[in-house]
Design a protein around this motif. Structure first.
Motif, PDB file in Angstrom:
ATOM      1  N   LEU A 280       0.408  -1.040   0.018  1.00  0.00           N
ATOM      2  CA  LEU A 280       0.271   0.374  -0.084  1.00  0.00           C
ATOM      3  C   LEU A 280       0.925   0.993  -0.076  1.00  0.00           C
ATOM      4  O   LEU A 280       0.764   2.598  -0.768  1.00  0.00           O
ATOM      5  CB  LEU A 280      -0.968  -0.242   0.981  1.00  0.00           C
ATOM      6  CG  LEU A 280      -2.031  -0.944   1.310  1.00  0.00           C
ATOM      7  CD1 LEU A 280      -2.901  -1.027   2.303  1.00  0.00           C
ATOM      8  CD2 LEU A 280      -3.667  -1.148   0.111  1.00  0.00           C
ATOM      9  N   ALA A 281       2.344   0.858   0.710  1.00  0.00           N
ATOM     10  CA  ALA A 281       2.565   2.654   0.692  1.00  0.00           C
ATOM     11  C   ALA A 281       3.412   2.403  -0.842  1.00  0.00           C
ATOM     12  O   ALA A 281       3.316   3.914  -0.882  1.00  0.00           O
ATOM     13  CB  ALA A 281       4.082   2.177   1.667  1.00  0.00           C
ATOM     14  N   ARG A 282       3.528   1.151  -1.575  1.00  0.00           N
ATOM     15  CA  ARG A 282       4.617   1.802  -2.428  1.00  0.00           C
ATOM     16  C   ARG A 282       3.357   2.100  -3.547  1.00  0.00           C
ATOM     17  O   ARG A 282       3.330   3.062  -4.095  1.00  0.00           O
ATOM     18  CB  ARG A 282       4.842   0.673  -3.460  1.00  0.00           C
ATOM     19  CG  ARG A 282       4.824   0.434  -5.210  1.00  0.00           C
ATOM     20  CD  ARG A 282       5.618   1.358  -5.168  1.00  0.00           C
ATOM     21  NE  ARG A 282       7.686   0.643  -4.777  1.00  0.00           N
ATOM     22  CZ  ARG A 282       8.575   1.622  -5.127  1.00  0.00           C
ATOM     23  NH1 ARG A 282       7.982   2.525  -5.505  1.00  0.00           N
ATOM     24  NH2 ARG A 282       9.302   1.318  -4.440  1.00  0.00           N
ATOM     25  N   TRP A 283       1.964   2.226  -3.737  1.00  0.00           N
ATOM     26  CA  TRP A 283       0.870   2.562  -4.696  1.00  0.00           C
ATOM     27  C   TRP A 283       0.852   3.774  -4.190  1.00  0.00           C
ATOM     28  O   TRP A 283       0.190   5.158  -4.573  1.00  0.00           O
ATOM     29  CB  TRP A 283      -0.623   2.253  -4.768  1.00  0.00           C
ATOM     30  CG  TRP A 283      -0.029   0.535  -4.488  1.00  0.00           C
ATOM     31  CD1 TRP A 283       0.739  -0.165  -5.390  1.00  0.00           C
ATOM     32  CD2 TRP A 283      -1.269  -0.740  -4.364  1.00  0.00           C
ATOM     33  NE1 TRP A 283       0.706  -1.348  -6.051  1.00  0.00           N
ATOM     34  CE2 TRP A 283      -0.477  -1.847  -5.571  1.00  0.00           C
ATOM     35  CE3 TRP A 283      -2.384  -1.339  -3.524  1.00  0.00           C
ATOM     36  CZ2 TRP A 283      -1.436  -2.733  -5.176  1.00  0.00           C
ATOM     37  CZ3 TRP A 283      -2.987  -1.979  -3.878  1.00  0.00           C
ATOM     38  CH2 TRP A 283      -2.159  -3.317  -4.409  1.00  0.00           C
ATOM     39  N   VAL A 284       1.015   4.146  -2.790  1.00  0.00           N
ATOM     40  CA  VAL A 284       0.367   5.560  -2.269  1.00  0.00           C
ATOM     41  C   VAL A 284       1.682   6.409  -2.916  1.00  0.00           C
ATOM     42  O   VAL A 284       1.657   7.286  -3.989  1.00  0.00           O
ATOM     43  CB  VAL A 284       0.718   6.007  -0.409  1.00  0.00           C
ATOM     44  CG1 VAL A 284       0.668   7.026  -0.145  1.00  0.00           C
ATOM     45  CG2 VAL A 284      -0.610   5.067  -0.349  1.00  0.00           C
ATOM     46  N   VAL A 285       3.046   5.784  -2.935  1.00  0.00           N
ATOM     47  CA  VAL A 285       4.256   6.660  -3.420  1.00  0.00           C
ATOM     48  C   VAL A 285       3.913   6.880  -4.788  1.00  0.00           C
ATOM     49  O   VAL A 285       3.739   8.279  -5.108  1.00  0.00           O
ATOM     50  CB  VAL A 285       4.915   5.908  -2.710  1.00  0.00           C
ATOM     51  CG1 VAL A 285       6.891   6.842  -3.902  1.00  0.00           C
ATOM     52  CG2 VAL A 285       5.732   6.391  -1.526  1.00  0.00           C
ATOM     53  N   ASP A 286       3.651   6.449  -5.332  1.00  0.00           N
ATOM     54  CA  ASP A 286       3.659   6.288  -7.065  1.00  0.00           C
ATOM     55  C   ASP A 286       2.273   6.847  -7.139  1.00  0.00           C
ATOM     56  O   ASP A 286       2.501   8.054  -8.197  1.00  0.00           O
ATOM     57  CB  ASP A 286       3.749   4.845  -7.243  1.00  0.00           C
ATOM     58  CG  ASP A 286       4.879   3.935  -7.609  1.00  0.00           C
ATOM     59  OD1 ASP A 286       5.796   4.781  -7.225  1.00  0.00           O
ATOM     60  OD2 ASP A 286       4.301   3.028  -7.542  1.00  0.00           O
ATOM     61  N   ALA A 287       1.249   6.943  -7.269  1.00  0.00           N
ATOM     62  CA  ALA A 287       0.327   7.849  -7.034  1.00  0.00           C
ATOM     63  C   ALA A 287       0.384   8.860  -7.279  1.00  0.00           C
ATOM     64  O   ALA A 287       0.482   9.632  -7.861  1.00  0.00           O
ATOM     65  CB  ALA A 287      -1.016   7.230  -5.986  1.00  0.00           C
ATOM     66  N   ALA A 288       1.229   9.484  -5.816  1.00  0.00           N
ATOM     67  CA  ALA A 288       1.319  11.202  -5.345  1.00  0.00           C
ATOM     68  C   ALA A 288       2.377  11.299  -6.378  1.00  0.00           C
ATOM     69  O   ALA A 288       2.500  12.513  -7.169  1.00  0.00           O
ATOM     70  CB  ALA A 288       2.024  10.641  -3.733  1.00  0.00           C
TER      71      ALA A 288
END
Length: 332
Positions: A280-288
């Protein structure tokens, strides 16, 4: 024979008890902290002990041979040594310690604790060393000024991390005397979960069957961006790579998918909690990074849909503190 592991606990508690009584340590001291007279300790360094033994030998030789110049030199050097005690003590007296910048980091990265040393004296303070269990920084303070220091530490786990025990010391001016003070400032830093290195593409929403749909985002070409390890081969702009020799990927804007949705419950059931948080942290970082809109859904908490740096911080903070006690752990 008593096993060492049985003695570790009592010895650790005894050491902490001695430290609290000797150095007047508290679990966490509110900032700013001013170094008063009773908190500063002074002892000779190794060079100071050798200097003292040399003076003692010179005194014995002067007495034995009745050397007037020997007495004069011995007492002159002794006066210099006594003066260095005063200067070392004065270097730390009334020094103030405050918190500086505390940028959050991901678990496994190096934490950077900002510290501010300040004073109001009209004389400079030189050769000050600030030390923790993991790093040390040297600094000089100009008259009536302040200095911002950065101390580093490893981040073994997500959540709140304290700076721990802090030692401020100096051997100014001659290296014969060490003056120091030990304190435990209330300085904490937030550690985000580590990001998964090879995470699959994130989902974009929830279909009618309740399962997440992959974010295609292939409707409108939006440009090129730096290649990421999680990009699929079909996203690579091979023509641009052939021209420039730099690996880049195509970026799309999809109108049908809507905001991205990162849902804890839609991850594989057998995935451990920490692995879920890292994905989830990876997805949040990529989305930002792509300036996308997303929603983060955790058990009992939903954040978004939103975008931007503040939303990124809120989501990563929720992941960092997920199923942890929200109070800051005690300092070591």
């Amino acid at each position: 024979m008593i096993p060492h592991r049985l003695l570790a606990g009592p010895l650790s508690r005894l050491r902490h008890s001695i430290d609290r009584r000797l150095f007047r340590l508290r679990p966490a001291e509110a900032l700013p902290i001013r170094l008063r007279q009773r908190r500063i300790f002074v002892l000779p360094t190794r060079a100071g002990w050798i200097f003292g033994l040399t003076l003692f030998a010179m005194l014995l030789a002067s007495i034995n041979y009745t050397l007037s110049l020997g007495f004069a030199l011995t007492f002159l050097l002794a006066g210099v040594g006594i003066t260095s005690i005063f200067h070392a003590f004065r270097t730390l007296l009334d020094l103030e310690v405050g918190a500086g910048p505390l940028p959050p980091v991901h678990s496994g990265e190096t934490a950077q604790f900002g510290l501010i040393l300040s004073h109001r004296r009209r004389a400079a303070r030189e050769a000050i060393t600030v030390r923790t269990a993991h790093s040390a920084v040297n600094t000089d303070l100009a008259p009536d000024a302040h200095a911002t220091l950065t101390l580093t530490a490893p981040t073994p786990a997500r959540g709140w991390q304290r700076i721990g025990r802090l030692t401020i010391e100096t051997v100014f001016p001659l290296g014969l005397i060490r003056a120091w003070s030990v304190l435990t400032p209330d300085i904490t830093l937030l550690v985000y979960p580590a990001v998964e290195a090879t995470a699959p593409p994130p989902p974009s929403g929830t279909g009618t069957d309740g399962r997440t749909q992959a974010a295609s985002g292939d409707d409108d070409f939006a440009g090129l961006r730096a290649h990421r390890p999680t990009d699929s081969p079909r996203q690579v702009a091979w023509k641009a790579v052939a021209r420039s020799g730099t690996l880049v990927s195509k970026q799309f804007q999809g109108g049908a998918g809507g905001p991205l949705t990162f849902d804890w419950h839609h991850l594989p059931p057998a995935m451990p909690d920490e692995a879920r948080l890292q994905r989830l942290a990876r997805w949040v970082v990529d989305a930002a990074r792509d300036d996308a809109r997303w929603t983060l859904r955790l058990p009992g908490q939903t954040l978004g849909p939103d975008r931007g740096a503040q939303h990124r911080h809120r989501c990563l903070r929720a992941l960092a503190l997920f199923r942890l006690n929200h109070h800051v752990p005690a300092a070591n």
